[in-house]
Design a protein around this motif. Sequence first.
Motif, PDB file in Angstrom:
ATOM      1  N   ASN A   1       0.799  -1.228   0.000  1.00 34.96           N
ATOM      2  CA  ASN A   1       0.000   0.000   0.000  1.00 34.96           C
ATOM      3  C   ASN A   1       0.829   1.275   0.000  1.00 34.96           C
ATOM      4  OD1 ASN A   1      -2.155  -1.687   0.044  1.00 34.96           O
ATOM      5  ND2 ASN A   1      -2.796  -1.226   2.125  1.00 34.96           N
ATOM      6  N   LEU A   2       1.920   1.264  -0.731  1.00 31.74           N
ATOM      7  CA  LEU A   2       2.639   2.518  -0.939  1.00 31.74           C
ATOM      8  C   LEU A   2       1.786   3.396  -1.837  1.00 31.74           C
ATOM      9  CD1 LEU A   2       6.218   1.120  -1.588  1.00 31.74           C
ATOM     10  CD2 LEU A   2       5.499   2.456   0.398  1.00 31.74           C
ATOM     11  N   TRP A   3       1.912   4.695  -1.658  1.00 28.66           N
ATOM     12  CA  TRP A   3       1.150   5.598  -2.527  1.00 28.66           C
ATOM     13  C   TRP A   3       1.819   5.635  -3.894  1.00 28.66           C
ATOM     14  CZ3 TRP A   3       2.040   7.843   2.615  1.00 28.66           C
ATOM     15  CH2 TRP A   3       0.953   7.617   3.460  1.00 28.66           C
ATOM     16  N   GLN A   4       1.051   5.218  -4.902  1.00 27.48           N
ATOM     17  CA  GLN A   4       1.619   4.995  -6.230  1.00 27.48           C
ATOM     18  C   GLN A   4       2.004   6.278  -6.958  1.00 27.48           C
ATOM     19  OE1 GLN A   4       2.017   1.737  -7.674  1.00 27.48           O
ATOM     20  NE2 GLN A   4       1.680   1.266  -5.509  1.00 27.48           N
ATOM     21  N   HIS A   5       1.403   7.391  -6.568  1.00 27.93           N
ATOM     22  CA  HIS A   5       1.686   8.638  -7.278  1.00 27.93           C
ATOM     23  C   HIS A   5       2.852   9.384  -6.650  1.00 27.93           C
ATOM     24  CE1 HIS A   5      -1.049   9.525  -3.994  1.00 27.93           C
ATOM     25  NE2 HIS A   5      -0.630  10.777  -4.027  1.00 27.93           N
ATOM     26  N   MET A   6       3.489   8.762  -5.654  1.00 26.77           N
ATOM     27  CA  MET A   6       4.633   9.404  -5.009  1.00 26.77           C
ATOM     28  C   MET A   6       5.864   8.526  -5.171  1.00 26.77           C
ATOM     29  SD  MET A   6       3.036  10.504  -1.375  1.00 26.77           S
ATOM     30  CE  MET A   6       1.367  11.152  -1.224  1.00 26.77           C
TER      31      MET A   6
ATOM     32  N   GLU B   1       5.852  11.667   3.609  1.00 25.98           N
ATOM     33  CA  GLU B   1       4.464  12.141   3.554  1.00 25.98           C
ATOM     34  C   GLU B   1       3.839  12.340   4.945  1.00 25.98           C
ATOM     35  OE1 GLU B   1       2.763  13.252   1.125  1.00 25.98           O
ATOM     36  OE2 GLU B   1       0.802  13.422   2.073  1.00 25.98           O
TER      37      GLU B   1
ATOM     38  N   ALA C   1       5.753   1.395  -8.332  1.00 28.23           N
ATOM     39  CA  ALA C   1       5.387   0.372  -9.313  1.00 28.23           C
ATOM     40  C   ALA C   1       6.597  -0.190 -10.036  1.00 28.23           C
ATOM     41  CB  ALA C   1       4.394   0.949 -10.317  1.00 28.23           C
ATOM     42  N   PHE C   2       7.727   0.521  -9.978  1.00 28.77           N
ATOM     43  CA  PHE C   2       8.910   0.059 -10.681  1.00 28.77           C
ATOM     44  C   PHE C   2       9.856  -0.724  -9.770  1.00 28.77           C
ATOM     45  CE2 PHE C   2       7.239   3.734 -12.880  1.00 28.77           C
ATOM     46  CZ  PHE C   2       7.196   3.287 -14.195  1.00 28.77           C
TER      47      PHE C   2
ATOM     48  N   TYR D   1       9.346   5.459  -8.589  1.00 27.48           N
ATOM     49  CA  TYR D   1       7.960   5.217  -8.183  1.00 27.48           C
ATOM     50  C   TYR D   1       7.782   3.751  -7.803  1.00 27.48           C
ATOM     51  CZ  TYR D   1       6.736   9.890  -9.647  1.00 27.48           C
ATOM     52  OH  TYR D   1       6.648  11.250  -9.730  1.00 27.48           O
TER      53      TYR D   1
END
Lengths: 219, 257
Positions: B104-109, B117, B152-153, B150
């Motif tokens: 649940n990391l924030w994907q847009h950060m 954060e 997702a990578f 990010y």
Amino acid sequence: MLVGFIQSLKLAFGGYGLGLLIGIGGACGKLYGGPILRDLMEIYTTLIRAIPELVLMLLLYYAGTDALSQLLALAGYGSVDINALTAGIFVIGVVQGAYATEVFRGAIKAVPAGQIEAGRAYGMSPMKVLTRVTLPAMLPYALPGLANLWMVATKDTALLAVIGFSELTLVTRQAAGSTKAYMLFFLAAGAIYLAWTLVSSLVIRFIEKRATRGLVRTA
Amino acid sequence: MGGPEQAIQVTDLHKRFGSLEVLKGISLTARQGDVIAIIGGSGSGKSTFLRCINLLELPTAGTVSVHGETIEMKSDGHGGLIPANRRQVQRIRSRLAMVFQSFNLWQHMTVLQNVIEAPVHVLGVPKDQAIATAEALLKRVGLFEKRDVYPAFLSGGQQQRAAIARALAVQPLAMLFDEPTSALDPELVGEVLSVIGDLAREKRTMLLVTHEMKFAREVSNHVVFLHNGLIEEQGPPDEIFGAPKSERLKKFISSIH
Ligand SMILES: Nc1ncnc2c1ncn2[C@@H]1O[C@H](COP(=O)(O)OP(=O)(O)OP(=O)(O)O)[C@@H](O)[C@H]1O
Ligand SMILES: [Mg+2]
């Protein structure tokens, strides 16, 4: 003609901006609001999307501005003449808002629940969760729909010609009528709309690229 | 209630989802420095218990105290409880760091943005100070080079280590781990367990829901076996794993090996 173009631009930007604000509010209302607010939003989006835009424009423009000025008069502001640009932005904004509500609602629902939960788990208030997590995270999902809406907003400005608003289309028709050079003027107007759209899609592509930085591209 | 050495105290916690009673009265005290492993079969209520502690789920009855401060609840009028003071809940949550099974990391950060954060936007730490802390934490979990990437990578193991750095950044009073390695490919489990193991040896207070029995035995000082929403057996790891008393625990332990 340039003046008409600038008026069209103002209409599109103003109406689109207002539509986005209504859309975010509407989507939050639909998703997080109480039953009454949800029903109201449902009625709003259903009605606006069901009625042909031209009819809506006429209705909102004449009935809407009339109601607004009466309201202002009642509130003791005397008889206020609402200027055409404000009315035009209002009309486009209300129409766009209904579509934007649906775009945002879908995008917010596409945000993985775990992201929002993590925000809550780290002590964010509901407002913080919305502004720091939900809204930025839904952006990539909303952008294709929002880009479409921008194009629609552009074309909707031309509809306001019927109510006598001097935007690009009406100015063109007048110029063409008085000079009889119909072909020339309408081709020129078409070229302007086309250029506008092309510039828009460049800007949109740039924004999309930035907003989807965090997503793995599957293309 | 409770001296300062009590990090988390849960008293007679109940939780029901509709007609399903998932937690049937659980009491547990974690003192500072305790590493409590929570084990149990699927559906026994482990996640629900953990999520009731930071009120991601609202308990139906019972109390939770953190550092001697009891979270105030009031009746919701339908036989349940709701927080009496949202700010108190937010304040306590901000110091109970949770690490999720699915990261649940924030994907847009970026990784770094994820870590700063909560310190910056919840706790109000100045940004440059938060960045300095975050960079030190990322070094510690071996992700300093990935700070501008990010989530997702990243691999699952890297994401979970970033999530642990995010948890550490709020200087948690206690950490709540919900099966932190269950979503990982087997070859990535080790790197995450080694980070958690280090934290346990530092005597950071933590509640750790896990299916990694060997690891639980190694790092915890207390083990709780949940069954059907109740604590069936609890004790030091060597007793729980070496000399289980209840039939259910014996069966559970033999089934997992
Ligand atoms: N939001 C919910 N609504 C309804 N039922 C739920 C909800 N969350 C959990 N449950 C039910 O509560 C029970 C306990 O779930 P919980 O997730 O706490 O188990 P668990 O011990 O963590 O299991 P696992 O090892 O599979 O993660 C299960 O029967 C589950 O179906
Ligand atoms: Mg679970």
